[in-house]
Design a protein around this motif. Structure first.
Motif, PDB file in Angstrom:
ATOM      1  N   GLU A  44      10.792 -89.794 -51.944  1.00 58.69           N
ATOM      2  CA  GLU A  44      10.101 -88.844 -51.082  1.00 58.69           C
ATOM      3  C   GLU A  44      10.433 -87.419 -51.488  1.00 58.69           C
ATOM      4  O   GLU A  44      11.496 -87.133 -52.035  1.00 58.69           O
ATOM      5  N   ARG A  45       9.500 -86.544 -51.191  1.00 53.83           N
ATOM      6  CA  ARG A  45       9.734 -85.130 -51.433  1.00 53.83           C
ATOM      7  C   ARG A  45      10.829 -84.648 -50.477  1.00 53.83           C
ATOM      8  O   ARG A  45      10.813 -84.983 -49.303  1.00 53.83           O
ATOM      9  N   GLU A  46      11.768 -83.863 -50.997  1.00 49.58           N
ATOM     10  CA  GLU A  46      12.856 -83.385 -50.163  1.00 49.58           C
ATOM     11  C   GLU A  46      12.892 -81.859 -50.132  1.00 49.58           C
ATOM     12  O   GLU A  46      12.544 -81.190 -51.106  1.00 49.58           O
ATOM     13  N   GLY A  47      13.340 -81.338 -49.000  1.00 50.18           N
ATOM     14  CA  GLY A  47      13.493 -79.896 -48.872  1.00 50.18           C
ATOM     15  C   GLY A  47      14.732 -79.425 -49.597  1.00 50.18           C
ATOM     16  O   GLY A  47      15.796 -80.022 -49.462  1.00 50.18           O
ATOM     17  N   VAL A  48      14.593 -78.375 -50.385  1.00 48.07           N
ATOM     18  CA  VAL A  48      15.709 -77.803 -51.134  1.00 48.07           C
ATOM     19  C   VAL A  48      16.234 -76.559 -50.435  1.00 48.07           C
ATOM     20  O   VAL A  48      17.432 -76.419 -50.198  1.00 48.07           O
ATOM     21  N   SER A  49      15.312 -75.657 -50.082  1.00 43.08           N
ATOM     22  CA  SER A  49      15.719 -74.401 -49.459  1.00 43.08           C
ATOM     23  C   SER A  49      14.515 -73.746 -48.803  1.00 43.08           C
ATOM     24  O   SER A  49      13.384 -73.930 -49.256  1.00 43.08           O
ATOM     25  N   CYS A  50      14.775 -72.981 -47.742  1.00 37.62           N
ATOM     26  CA  CYS A  50      13.727 -72.241 -47.063  1.00 37.62           C
ATOM     27  C   CYS A  50      14.197 -70.827 -46.783  1.00 37.62           C
ATOM     28  O   CYS A  50      15.401 -70.593 -46.623  1.00 37.62           O
ATOM     29  N   ILE A  51      13.241 -69.900 -46.684  1.00 34.75           N
ATOM     30  CA  ILE A  51      13.571 -68.523 -46.381  1.00 34.75           C
ATOM     31  C   ILE A  51      12.563 -67.985 -45.379  1.00 34.75           C
ATOM     32  O   ILE A  51      11.364 -68.252 -45.476  1.00 34.75           O
ATOM     33  N   SER A  52      13.057 -67.230 -44.417  1.00 35.95           N
ATOM     34  CA  SER A  52      12.183 -66.678 -43.395  1.00 35.95           C
ATOM     35  C   SER A  52      11.310 -65.567 -43.966  1.00 35.95           C
ATOM     36  O   SER A  52      11.531 -65.093 -45.081  1.00 35.95           O
ATOM     37  N   SER A  53      10.333 -65.138 -43.195  1.00 42.36           N
ATOM     38  CA  SER A  53       9.369 -64.150 -43.679  1.00 42.36           C
ATOM     39  C   SER A  53      10.052 -62.837 -44.062  1.00 42.36           C
ATOM     40  O   SER A  53       9.654 -62.181 -45.024  1.00 42.36           O
ATOM     41  N   SER A  54      11.076 -62.471 -43.337  1.00 45.34           N
ATOM     42  CA  SER A  54      11.785 -61.222 -43.637  1.00 45.34           C
ATOM     43  C   SER A  54      12.825 -61.385 -44.733  1.00 45.34           C
ATOM     44  O   SER A  54      13.315 -60.398 -45.289  1.00 45.34           O
ATOM     45  N   GLY A  55      13.173 -62.618 -45.017  1.00 39.78           N
ATOM     46  CA  GLY A  55      14.254 -62.880 -45.958  1.00 39.78           C
ATOM     47  C   GLY A  55      15.622 -62.886 -45.313  1.00 39.78           C
ATOM     48  O   GLY A  55      16.622 -63.142 -45.986  1.00 39.78           O
ATOM     49  N   GLY A  56      15.679 -62.648 -44.015  1.00 38.26           N
ATOM     50  CA  GLY A  56      16.960 -62.532 -43.350  1.00 38.26           C
ATOM     51  C   GLY A  56      17.631 -63.850 -43.019  1.00 38.26           C
ATOM     52  O   GLY A  56      18.826 -63.883 -42.743  1.00 38.26           O
ATOM     53  N   SER A  57      16.866 -64.931 -43.051  1.00 41.10           N
ATOM     54  CA  SER A  57      17.424 -66.249 -42.747  1.00 41.10           C
ATOM     55  C   SER A  57      17.059 -67.225 -43.847  1.00 41.10           C
ATOM     56  O   SER A  57      15.921 -67.227 -44.322  1.00 41.10           O
ATOM     57  N   CYS A 106      13.939 -77.733 -43.217  1.00 43.65           N
ATOM     58  CA  CYS A 106      12.947 -77.536 -44.269  1.00 43.65           C
ATOM     59  C   CYS A 106      12.131 -78.806 -44.456  1.00 43.65           C
ATOM     60  O   CYS A 106      11.778 -79.156 -45.580  1.00 43.65           O
ATOM     61  N   ALA A 107      11.819 -79.495 -43.376  1.00 51.01           N
ATOM     62  CA  ALA A 107      11.087 -80.758 -43.474  1.00 51.01           C
ATOM     63  C   ALA A 107       9.736 -80.546 -44.152  1.00 51.01           C
ATOM     64  O   ALA A 107       8.918 -79.755 -43.681  1.00 51.01           O
ATOM     65  N   PRO A 108       9.467 -81.251 -45.238  1.00 55.67           N
ATOM     66  CA  PRO A 108       8.213 -81.056 -45.976  1.00 55.67           C
ATOM     67  C   PRO A 108       6.961 -81.243 -45.125  1.00 55.67           C
ATOM     68  O   PRO A 108       5.954 -80.557 -45.353  1.00 55.67           O
ATOM     69  N   ALA A 109       7.003 -82.148 -44.157  1.00 60.66           N
ATOM     70  CA  ALA A 109       5.815 -82.442 -43.361  1.00 60.66           C
ATOM     71  C   ALA A 109       5.360 -81.255 -42.526  1.00 60.66           C
ATOM     72  O   ALA A 109       4.222 -81.231 -42.049  1.00 60.66           O
TER      73      ALA A 109
END
Length: 124
Positions: A44-57, A106-109
């Motif tokens: 299954e596809r897995e989440g590696v990393s996520c970033i918020s719109s501002s980049g702050g999180s 970072c759930a892909p779904a």
């Protein structure tokens, strides 16, 4: 046409580094959480990393924490994934996608507008 385009993949030796780019076309990335994901055949596809719109999180999968860094340059409409100390188990096709909100997952779904992916191969 609204799309995300990944680039920067390739073949690298264990311990090496790569920087992936996720560029937006037809829309502005500023308002979106962007995630990086990876997938190997048969898994299954897995989440590696996520970033918020501002980049702050940001958040990271445990397997990449301390080795990968996600960051964004909204002026360039691009999100990056800096990958250091690469391991053979990092080999996969890497994708980026967008979401309207940031959370601890970072759930892909929960993401959409997927790019076509870029292959990363870590091998000696």
């Amino acid at each position: 046409q609204l799309q995300l385009v990944e680039s920067g993949g390739g073949l690298v030796q264990p311990g090496g580094s790569l920087r992936l780019s996720c560029a937006a076309s037809g829309f502005t990335l500023d308002y979106y959480t962007i995630g990086w994901f990876r997938q190997v055949p048969g898994k299954e596809r897995e989440g590696v990393s996520c970033i918020s719109s501002s980049g702050g999180s940001t958040n990271y999968a445990g397997s990449v924490k301390g080795r990968f860094t996600i960051f964004r340059d909204n002026a360039k409409n691009t999100v990056y994934l800096q990958m250091n100390s690469l391991k053979p188990e990092d080999t996969a096709v890497y994708y980026c996608a967008r979401r309207n909100y940031f959370s601890g997952s970072c759930a892909p779904a929960t993401f959409g507008s997927w790019g076509q992916g870029t292959q990363v191969t870590v091998s000696s």
